[in-house]
Write an enzyme that holds these catalytic residues in place. Structure first.
Site, PDB file in Angstrom:
ATOM      1  N   GLY B  63       0.779  -1.225   0.000  1.00 19.19           N
ATOM      2  CA  GLY B  63       0.000   0.000   0.000  1.00 19.19           C
ATOM      3  C   GLY B  63       0.808   1.271   0.000  1.00 19.19           C
ATOM      4  N   SER B  64       0.464   2.137   0.899  1.00 22.68           N
ATOM      5  CA  SER B  64       0.868   3.540   0.856  1.00 22.68           C
ATOM      6  C   SER B  64       2.370   3.769   0.842  1.00 22.68           C
ATOM      7  CB  SER B  64       0.280   4.246   2.065  1.00 22.68           C
ATOM      8  OG  SER B  64       0.833   5.518   2.189  1.00 22.68           O
ATOM      9  N   SER B  65       2.759   4.795   0.044  1.00 26.96           N
ATOM     10  CA  SER B  65       4.163   5.203   0.014  1.00 26.96           C
ATOM     11  C   SER B  65       4.545   6.003   1.256  1.00 26.96           C
ATOM     12  CB  SER B  65       4.455   5.989  -1.270  1.00 26.96           C
ATOM     13  OG  SER B  65       3.445   6.924  -1.550  1.00 26.96           O
ATOM     14  N   THR B  66       3.576   6.280   2.140  1.00 32.22           N
ATOM     15  CA  THR B  66       3.854   6.998   3.383  1.00 32.22           C
ATOM     16  C   THR B  66       4.370   6.055   4.465  1.00 32.22           C
ATOM     17  OG1 THR B  66       2.095   8.511   2.746  1.00 32.22           O
ATOM     18  CG2 THR B  66       2.862   8.710   4.977  1.00 32.22           C
TER      19      THR B  66
END
Lengths: 427, 139
Positions: B63-66
């Site tokens: 999922g998220s690149s954060t």
């Protein structure tokens, strides 16, 4: 240090000049990080990029701010045209919400640091809605999982899945490890999903795409997927919803739809002539189950309807406005659309924001409910048309969530309770 | 009797702690509380477990690149896992370890395991990791 694989990496003369500090301390720090990451991923060399999209600009706390201010303080400047993802605050509108002043101040400082580095203040998770967007085949470094999958799949641009903190180092150096989705052979589909007897009516429905994406992420994981069996040609907003969902439930960075996405005129092109590792038939039953998994709210209690993850497009404003005409939201329910300043300006000019205000809704710019602490504690139950919001809200906001198409969301906001229309999903 | 596994140090370092293992990948954004170290992805099998100070073993980050930013924040706040082990090199976790070293002078070890070694790890095992990637199990 990742001692095991550094020896394979051969840096160019300009790369080494950055690394040894002769181009200044900012380039040196950024190149240290890029070259160490190149070693991690086993790259033999770095390659040029011609654009970047930065997710690091999102304020997450002290560490992300310190990183931004360190780079800006060292005089970092991006070497390629660079857009910015959502920020941690809606500069103009945060006081209307529950955002603590200290958060707003820090998020603003982080915004300023990235603007100082020469990035364009686009502040959107959907930079592909802007006029300037990457072209087919263009090598870029993008952050933001939902934007990465769109750039690769729908535009045919080439980016790896760049994490926060790496994207800005790529923009400062103009260089990335030459690996992964930058290279043609790695862009071949590995897994094949075939839609099986999905009625055209359902394929035309906006709620079909987030659900399909949610299933795709679970099946594909981090593999490149091909989806076939469409009777319709999905539009950009539908592909946006599909990709954002697949990059939430999985790590999907590229999908092909033969005849629709630009790298796959045919099924053979999608697989570059290779055999699929896995073939899966997707029935309506399986999609129906996935749709129900996106809803966690046990009853029909509703506090808020939220649209716009990824950020609402002009075409979505055009679809929404007529649905709101002549009605207003239920007094106990909040109605919010999150979008970019660019799309809001276009929508305002087209007269598409007044219907939202007349309905009793509000608009938040530059950020979203997941990236700024804007919601009051009284909001316990959300409804959304976004699988990304539905996926992350329970963990990030400690709320329950209901998923539905745009019309279901509007209808629920009017009625003051969750109303899901199951007809189109039934046999 | 200690059992030894050889892993590849992606970001080298030494650490020890109790293993917290899942077969499901995890996004740390929306999945990891950067103030407490709790796993908060309510759809994940480790939901509710606290990974701070433990050796987190996952196939990869999803999922998220954060995810990288969350891990950096957790490192700065002292609630990161003691180490993270994945199957294959996970660039998102590695980057947080590298940036923490560059910014704060110390990160956490990130190691890559082959599938067979990954299968041998279980939640609750005591794990000691050496700088060279040697993992001592159940000592």
């Amino acid at each position: 240090m990742a001692a095991s694989s550094t020896s394979a990496l051969r840096l160019s003369e300009p790369d080494r000049a950055m690394l040894d500090g002769s181009q200044g301390p900012a380039d040196q720090l950024a190149m240290r990080i890029v070259s160490r990451m190149a070693a991690v991923v086993g790259a033999e060399r770095l390659m040029d990029i011609t654009g970047a999209h930065i997710d690091s600009s999102l304020y997450m706390g002290e560490a992300t701010l310190e990183f931004a201010e360190k780079l800006a303080g060292l005089g970092a400047q991006v070497k390629v045209p660079t857009t910015l993802n959502v920020s941690g605050v809606d500069e103009a509108g945060w006081q209307e919400w529950e955002v603590p002043a200290s958060w707003a101040e820090n998020a603003r400082l982080q915004m300023i640091a990235y603007e100082r580095m020469g990035c364009t203040p686009t502040w959107t998770c959907a930079p592909y809605q802007l006029e300037q967007r990457p072209e087919f085949g263009q090598q870029v470094a993008w952050g933001e999982s939902s934007a990465i999958v769109f750039a690769n799949s729908v535009l045919g641009a080439r980016t790896e899945r760049y994490p926060d903190l790496m994207d800005i180092c790529a923009a400062i150096t103009g260089r990335v490890p030459e690996v992964g989705l930058h290279l043609t052979p790695n862009r071949a589909a590995q897994v094949h999903l075939q839609l099986e007897a999905i009625p055209r009516e359902l394929q035309e429905h906006d709620s079909f795409y987030p659900v399909l994406g949610y299933v795709l992420g679970g099946i594909a994981g981090d593999r490149v997927a091909c989806i076939s069996g469409f009777d319709v040609e999905p539009n950009e907003d539908q592909l946006k919803a599909l990709g954002a969902a697949a990059a939430s439930s999985g790590a999907v960075a590229l999908f092909h739809i033969p005849g629709v996405t630009p790298e796959a005129p045919t099924l053979e092109d999608a697989f570059q002539g290779r055999e699929p590792e896995e073939q899966i038939k997707l029935s309506k039953d399986r999609l129906r189950t996935a749709r129900s998994e996106l809803t966690t709210t046990p009853g029909t209690e509703l506090d808020m309807v939220v649209l716009g993850s990824p950020h609402f497009s002009l075409a979505e404003f055009q679809s929404l406005a007529p649905m709101l005409k002549g009605s207003s939201k239920h007094p106990k329910v909040q109605f919010l659309v999150t979008t970019s300043r660019a799309m809001a300006t276009l929508a305002e000019r087209a007269g598409l924001l007044d219907p939202i205000r007349d309905f009793g809704g509000r608009i938040t710019l530059d950020t979203c409910i997941l990236t700024t602490p804007m919601l009051p504690e009284t909001i316990r139950s959300l409804m959304t048309n976004s699988a990304k919001y539905a996926y992350y809200s329970p963990g990030l906001l400690n709320v329950s969530v209901a998923f539905g198409g745009l019309a279901e969301c509007v209808n629920s906001a009017v009625r003051g309770k969750i109303v899901q229309e199951n007809g189109i999903w039934q046999n | 009797m200690a059992e030894l596994i050889q892993a590849k140090p992606v970001v080298a370092g030494s650490a020890k702690g109790e293993a917290l293992v899942s077969q499901e990948p995890l996004s740390l954004w929306g999945g990891y509380d950067q103030k407490t170290g709790e796993i908060i992805d309510r759809r994940h099998p480790l939901s509710g477990q606290v990974a701070a100070g433990r050796v987190l073993v996952l196939p990869y980050s999803r999922g998220s690149s954060t995810t990288t930013a969350v891990l950096l924040e957790a490192l700065r706040a002292g609630v990161a896992p003691a180490a993270i082990l994945t199957t294959g090199e996970d660039a998102f976790f590695a980057l947080a370890g590298i940036v923490a070293e560059e910014m704060y002078g110390s990160g956490i070890p990130i190691l890559a395991l082959d599938r067979a070694a990954f299968e041998r790890l279980e939640t609750g095992q005591w794990i000691e990791i050496d700088f060279d990637g040697t993992i001592r199990l159940g000592a």
